[in-house]
Design a protein around this motif. Sequence first.
Motif, PDB file in Angstrom:
ATOM      1  N   LYS A  39      -3.890   9.208   3.912  1.00  0.00           N
ATOM      2  CA  LYS A  39      -2.535   9.535   3.675  1.00  0.00           C
ATOM      3  C   LYS A  39      -2.002   9.000   5.094  1.00  0.00           C
ATOM      4  O   LYS A  39      -1.116   8.191   5.889  1.00  0.00           O
ATOM      5  CB  LYS A  39      -1.779   9.944   2.995  1.00  0.00           C
ATOM      6  N   LYS A  40      -2.540  10.285   6.131  1.00  0.00           N
ATOM      7  CA  LYS A  40      -1.674  10.344   6.835  1.00  0.00           C
ATOM      8  C   LYS A  40      -2.996  10.473   8.524  1.00  0.00           C
ATOM      9  O   LYS A  40      -2.318   9.428   9.722  1.00  0.00           O
ATOM     10  CB  LYS A  40      -1.605  11.905   7.214  1.00  0.00           C
ATOM     11  N   ARG A  41      -3.322  11.080   8.317  1.00  0.00           N
ATOM     12  CA  ARG A  41      -4.729  10.375   9.502  1.00  0.00           C
ATOM     13  C   ARG A  41      -6.162  10.571   8.799  1.00  0.00           C
ATOM     14  O   ARG A  41      -6.434  11.571   7.906  1.00  0.00           O
ATOM     15  CB  ARG A  41      -4.336  11.786  10.049  1.00  0.00           C
ATOM     16  N   ILE A  42      -6.637   9.973   9.935  1.00  0.00           N
ATOM     17  CA  ILE A  42      -8.519  10.531   9.743  1.00  0.00           C
ATOM     18  C   ILE A  42      -9.361  10.335  11.098  1.00  0.00           C
ATOM     19  O   ILE A  42      -8.580   9.558  12.526  1.00  0.00           O
ATOM     20  CB  ILE A  42      -9.255   8.847   8.941  1.00  0.00           C
ATOM     21  N   ASP A  43     -10.460  11.046  11.519  1.00  0.00           N
ATOM     22  CA  ASP A  43     -10.496  11.718  12.243  1.00  0.00           C
ATOM     23  C   ASP A  43     -12.649  11.125  11.695  1.00  0.00           C
ATOM     24  O   ASP A  43     -12.894  11.259  10.932  1.00  0.00           O
ATOM     25  CB  ASP A  43     -11.222  13.053  12.818  1.00  0.00           C
ATOM     26  N   PHE A  44     -13.261  10.554  12.900  1.00  0.00           N
ATOM     27  CA  PHE A  44     -14.469  10.020  12.893  1.00  0.00           C
ATOM     28  C   PHE A  44     -15.213  11.133  13.968  1.00  0.00           C
ATOM     29  O   PHE A  44     -14.520  11.447  14.881  1.00  0.00           O
ATOM     30  CB  PHE A  44     -14.859   8.406  13.179  1.00  0.00           C
ATOM     31  N   THR A  45     -16.125  11.210  13.687  1.00  0.00           N
ATOM     32  CA  THR A  45     -17.211  11.807  15.050  1.00  0.00           C
ATOM     33  C   THR A  45     -18.751  11.533  14.727  1.00  0.00           C
ATOM     34  O   THR A  45     -18.979  10.726  13.543  1.00  0.00           O
ATOM     35  CB  THR A  45     -17.514  13.587  13.937  1.00  0.00           C
ATOM     36  N   PHE A  46     -18.892  11.822  16.028  1.00  0.00           N
ATOM     37  CA  PHE A  46     -20.703  10.866  16.499  1.00  0.00           C
ATOM     38  C   PHE A  46     -20.870  12.036  17.275  1.00  0.00           C
ATOM     39  O   PHE A  46     -20.688  12.497  18.125  1.00  0.00           O
ATOM     40  CB  PHE A  46     -20.469   9.719  17.062  1.00  0.00           C
ATOM     41  N   SER A  47     -21.986  12.691  16.732  1.00  0.00           N
ATOM     42  CA  SER A  47     -22.816  12.680  17.403  1.00  0.00           C
ATOM     43  C   SER A  47     -24.617  13.026  18.467  1.00  0.00           C
ATOM     44  O   SER A  47     -24.883  12.349  17.617  1.00  0.00           O
ATOM     45  CB  SER A  47     -23.309  14.369  16.768  1.00  0.00           C
ATOM     46  N   LYS A  50       8.992   4.984   2.477  1.00  0.00           N
ATOM     47  CA  LYS A  50       9.016   6.750   3.134  1.00  0.00           C
ATOM     48  C   LYS A  50       8.467   6.639   4.629  1.00  0.00           C
ATOM     49  O   LYS A  50       8.776   7.838   4.696  1.00  0.00           O
ATOM     50  CB  LYS A  50       8.363   7.933   1.406  1.00  0.00           C
ATOM     51  N   TRP A  51       7.508   5.877   5.031  1.00  0.00           N
ATOM     52  CA  TRP A  51       7.023   6.430   5.484  1.00  0.00           C
ATOM     53  C   TRP A  51       7.733   5.664   7.419  1.00  0.00           C
ATOM     54  O   TRP A  51       8.680   4.907   7.080  1.00  0.00           O
ATOM     55  CB  TRP A  51       5.608   5.373   6.318  1.00  0.00           C
ATOM     56  N   ASP A  52       7.657   5.974   8.342  1.00  0.00           N
ATOM     57  CA  ASP A  52       8.504   6.026   9.858  1.00  0.00           C
ATOM     58  C   ASP A  52       6.745   4.712  10.208  1.00  0.00           C
ATOM     59  O   ASP A  52       6.145   4.749  10.185  1.00  0.00           O
ATOM     60  CB  ASP A  52       8.507   6.699  10.743  1.00  0.00           C
ATOM     61  N   MET A  53       7.643   3.757  10.613  1.00  0.00           N
ATOM     62  CA  MET A  53       6.726   2.827  11.262  1.00  0.00           C
ATOM     63  C   MET A  53       5.082   3.085  12.312  1.00  0.00           C
ATOM     64  O   MET A  53       4.028   2.457  12.692  1.00  0.00           O
ATOM     65  CB  MET A  53       6.885   1.146  11.864  1.00  0.00           C
ATOM     66  N   GLN A  54       5.595   4.287  12.862  1.00  0.00           N
ATOM     67  CA  GLN A  54       4.557   5.030  13.332  1.00  0.00           C
ATOM     68  C   GLN A  54       3.895   5.944  13.101  1.00  0.00           C
ATOM     69  O   GLN A  54       2.470   6.329  14.289  1.00  0.00           O
ATOM     70  CB  GLN A  54       5.196   6.090  15.056  1.00  0.00           C
ATOM     71  N   ASP A  55       3.815   6.186  12.089  1.00  0.00           N
ATOM     72  CA  ASP A  55       3.597   7.739  11.109  1.00  0.00           C
ATOM     73  C   ASP A  55       1.966   7.175  11.343  1.00  0.00           C
ATOM     74  O   ASP A  55       1.489   5.053  11.398  1.00  0.00           O
ATOM     75  CB  ASP A  55       3.886   7.928   9.839  1.00  0.00           C
ATOM     76  N   GLY A  56       0.802   7.840  11.105  1.00  0.00           N
ATOM     77  CA  GLY A  56      -0.630   7.541  11.237  1.00  0.00           C
ATOM     78  C   GLY A  56      -1.636   8.101  12.156  1.00  0.00           C
ATOM     79  O   GLY A  56      -0.859   7.134  13.043  1.00  0.00           O
ATOM     80  N   GLU A  57      -2.159   8.428  12.159  1.00  0.00           N
ATOM     81  CA  GLU A  57      -3.267   9.105  13.820  1.00  0.00           C
ATOM     82  C   GLU A  57      -4.531   8.389  12.857  1.00  0.00           C
ATOM     83  O   GLU A  57      -5.099   9.145  12.006  1.00  0.00           O
ATOM     84  CB  GLU A  57      -2.655  10.265  13.558  1.00  0.00           C
ATOM     85  N   ALA A  58      -5.472   8.133  13.762  1.00  0.00           N
ATOM     86  CA  ALA A  58      -6.578   8.299  13.714  1.00  0.00           C
ATOM     87  C   ALA A  58      -7.414   8.503  15.141  1.00  0.00           C
ATOM     88  O   ALA A  58      -7.386   7.937  16.274  1.00  0.00           O
ATOM     89  CB  ALA A  58      -6.979   6.601  13.271  1.00  0.00           C
ATOM     90  N   ASN A  59      -8.701   9.301  15.474  1.00  0.00           N
ATOM     91  CA  ASN A  59      -9.169   9.829  16.174  1.00  0.00           C
ATOM     92  C   ASN A  59     -10.605   9.412  15.758  1.00  0.00           C
ATOM     93  O   ASN A  59     -11.129   9.611  14.706  1.00  0.00           O
ATOM     94  CB  ASN A  59      -9.108  10.958  16.357  1.00  0.00           C
ATOM     95  N   LEU A  60     -11.621   9.877  16.748  1.00  0.00           N
ATOM     96  CA  LEU A  60     -12.347   8.755  17.330  1.00  0.00           C
ATOM     97  C   LEU A  60     -13.404   9.209  18.322  1.00  0.00           C
ATOM     98  O   LEU A  60     -13.550   9.611  19.263  1.00  0.00           O
ATOM     99  CB  LEU A  60     -13.085   7.115  17.089  1.00  0.00           C
ATOM    100  N   TYR A  61     -14.182  11.096  18.063  1.00  0.00           N
ATOM    101  CA  TYR A  61     -15.178  11.812  18.562  1.00  0.00           C
ATOM    102  C   TYR A  61     -16.673  11.442  19.234  1.00  0.00           C
ATOM    103  O   TYR A  61     -17.052  10.603  18.115  1.00  0.00           O
ATOM    104  CB  TYR A  61     -15.070  13.141  18.233  1.00  0.00           C
ATOM    105  N   ASN A 113       0.545  -1.084  -0.167  1.00  0.00           N
ATOM    106  CA  ASN A 113       0.027   0.034  -0.074  1.00  0.00           C
ATOM    107  C   ASN A 113       1.182   1.354  -0.190  1.00  0.00           C
ATOM    108  O   ASN A 113       1.634   1.464   1.126  1.00  0.00           O
ATOM    109  CB  ASN A 113      -1.249  -0.024   1.297  1.00  0.00           C
ATOM    110  N   HIS A 114       1.095   1.736  -1.138  1.00  0.00           N
ATOM    111  CA  HIS A 114       2.317   2.857  -1.319  1.00  0.00           C
ATOM    112  C   HIS A 114       1.238   4.321  -0.583  1.00  0.00           C
ATOM    113  O   HIS A 114       2.342   4.806  -0.882  1.00  0.00           O
ATOM    114  CB  HIS A 114       2.418   2.760  -2.783  1.00  0.00           C
ATOM    115  N   ARG A 115       0.478   4.233  -0.158  1.00  0.00           N
ATOM    116  CA  ARG A 115      -0.468   5.717   0.376  1.00  0.00           C
ATOM    117  C   ARG A 115      -0.367   5.967   1.415  1.00  0.00           C
ATOM    118  O   ARG A 115      -0.296   6.571   1.448  1.00  0.00           O
ATOM    119  CB  ARG A 115      -2.439   5.501  -0.780  1.00  0.00           C
ATOM    120  N   SER A 116      -1.591   4.979   2.059  1.00  0.00           N
ATOM    121  CA  SER A 116      -1.449   5.140   3.531  1.00  0.00           C
ATOM    122  C   SER A 116       0.073   4.503   4.701  1.00  0.00           C
ATOM    123  O   SER A 116       0.502   3.924   4.376  1.00  0.00           O
ATOM    124  CB  SER A 116      -2.746   4.279   4.443  1.00  0.00           C
ATOM    125  N   ALA A 117      -0.372   5.689   5.427  1.00  0.00           N
ATOM    126  CA  ALA A 117       1.202   5.256   6.864  1.00  0.00           C
ATOM    127  C   ALA A 117       0.602   3.831   7.369  1.00  0.00           C
ATOM    128  O   ALA A 117      -0.038   3.514   7.523  1.00  0.00           O
ATOM    129  CB  ALA A 117       1.069   6.125   7.643  1.00  0.00           C
TER     130      ALA A 117
END
Length: 617
Positions: A577-585, A314-325, A284-288
Amino acid sequence: MKFISPSDWKPEGVCLEDAALEAVVTNKNLLVVAGPGAGKTELLAQKACYLLQTNTCPYPRKILAISFKKDAKSNLAERVERRCGKELSKRFDSMTFDSFAKSIVDRFRLAIPEEYRPSRNYEITNNEILQRIFIKHYPDAIHCKKKSELKERIHATIKKEISLPHKSQTLKNLWHDLLNDNETGKSQVTFSMISILAEYLIRTNPLILRALNATYSHVFLDEFQDTTFIQYELVRTCFLQSSVKLIAVGDSKQRIMVWAGAKTDVFEDFKDDFKSVEKELLMNHRSAPRLIQLQTSLYPLLNKGKIHIQPNDKWDMQDGEANLYYFDDCDQEAETIANEIKNLIQSNVDPREIVILVKRSLASYTCKIQDKLNELDIRSRDEGEFQELLKEDIVKLLLSVLYLANERNADKWMFLTEFSLLLDGIIDDDNQFENMGKIYNSIDTLISNCKKRLIRLSVQKDETDLLKLMNEIVDFWGYERIKTIYQQYNEEKYFRELISRTAQLLWSEFILNNDWVEAIEYFEGKNIVPIMTVHKSKGLEYEFVFFIGLEDQAFFSYDTQTNEDNCTFFVAISRAKKRIDFTFSRVRKDKNQHCIKIKKLHQVLIESGLVQVVKKL
Ligand SMILES: Nc1ncnc2c1ncn2[C@@H]1O[C@H](COP(=O)(O)OP(=O)(O)OP(=O)(O)O)[C@@H](O)[C@H]1O
């Protein structure tokens, strides 16, 4: 032309994983299955270069590449031209499924038996006409509560019989009335009907079939998981009994077009029918890396066993972030998400590298976020219609001329001059330099005339004059000549509608600031955060993704289309590629929201250990 020996051939510009390289050089029917970001488009571009540069696609035969979306078609054609030059890429025909079928019908229309033959000036019909004629033959359809329900019923009915001649008399009568519409005096057809007609033509005319098989040595089928029954039937009829080699690439985990008729067993049938070899890509060449792990933790929901997907180095193994609000209400959601976006932009992230995604009903999920972004001086927009228009070559041409009438721009100048050179057939001409000079001068004159007209328009403020100017720019080359390069504009009504919609949208932006460059850049999306549905985001990628509304209401058919909705969720996650955030209201549009039906989606995120859960109380 000097060809390269297959053993000396090397991929250009990229490093291919072993399975991809094997897929490039194997001269057999192939099914390449690969997840998001694996570089399926790049693989097809490399394969085209290999076939052309080594003469494995023997001169003068060609490669036919069939994609679903117009931008995918152009993207692939551009990559092939960049990699192996203008001369060789002339033998690479990149088309959408619809334009492939239409080109067959347009070329051989007279070979269609009279009862099914569209008139010479046939039109791709609109919903109004379609409904008027449909209800005459299926009167109970009048009870459909929503327009969308009726539309679905009409298309499903047409797709009921994908092989002509019809067995159902009612369906036959419907076709008859569509093909002989008295009110417009023209045949009215849908793209499904065109594919059905193309299949019939090829099946009943061995000479046309032979010509098609002699023209192409290889056929590429992109986004194969979305192939419909009708399209697959057309492919089978065209190439099953031939020596033409087929290469299909796709990802069953991204099958989100079942509602539109995608054939869910298309991979299995293709393997059986075409005895194809299967290759699986594991990069997967796209995502961290952490986002790739998050994607794979969804595999059990997608009926896929765990496999190890390799990130690009090109990535560090720790790259990539996700949050759920979890928010109390949409005001809190809007405040937080708008501020997150502001922080990203302040840290120099290009707004075009951020996307706001929703499952459905774009405006109701994002209006408050948009208002907040406005307050922060950040522009955002529903990308839908702009995305469609910006894929259109004629829109690119018009915007280039109008832009150059205001400001210099090397890319736009190149685009215009290359188009003019191509139109005048000057590329290979002996008097190339003399003729090029003439073309540069005439484009210069066009641009300075436009400049004067735009200045006048800024004072007189007459929208109709902008449309008039755009049509005059078209006249500079001539509609008939433009059509010879861009055959998708064979139908003039469609061509003129594109121009008029472009004029409308550009004008409504222009009158806000009285600035043409700003208006054109807005149209092109510069500095604007795009908002779109997951379906529209397919094939695209962004550094930062905000998925709004991970709630039951957004996935209201989850119980009945669980697989497809899981795939849709997977497509959303895999755009980042780097980060995804999800929301629930907890409250949206004054209604309490729940995550009972889609509990599993929340669970997968939380239990992956890769997502930071942010509770806002
Ligand atoms: N061999 C490669 N080496 C490095 N980068 C690559 C390679 N192949 C593709 N890429 C890059 O990886 C990204 C994803 O490629 P691409 O869009 O072709 O993937 P895809 O398989 O079509 O994905 P999806 O199914 O999600 O649309 C792009 O930015 C592309 O430029």
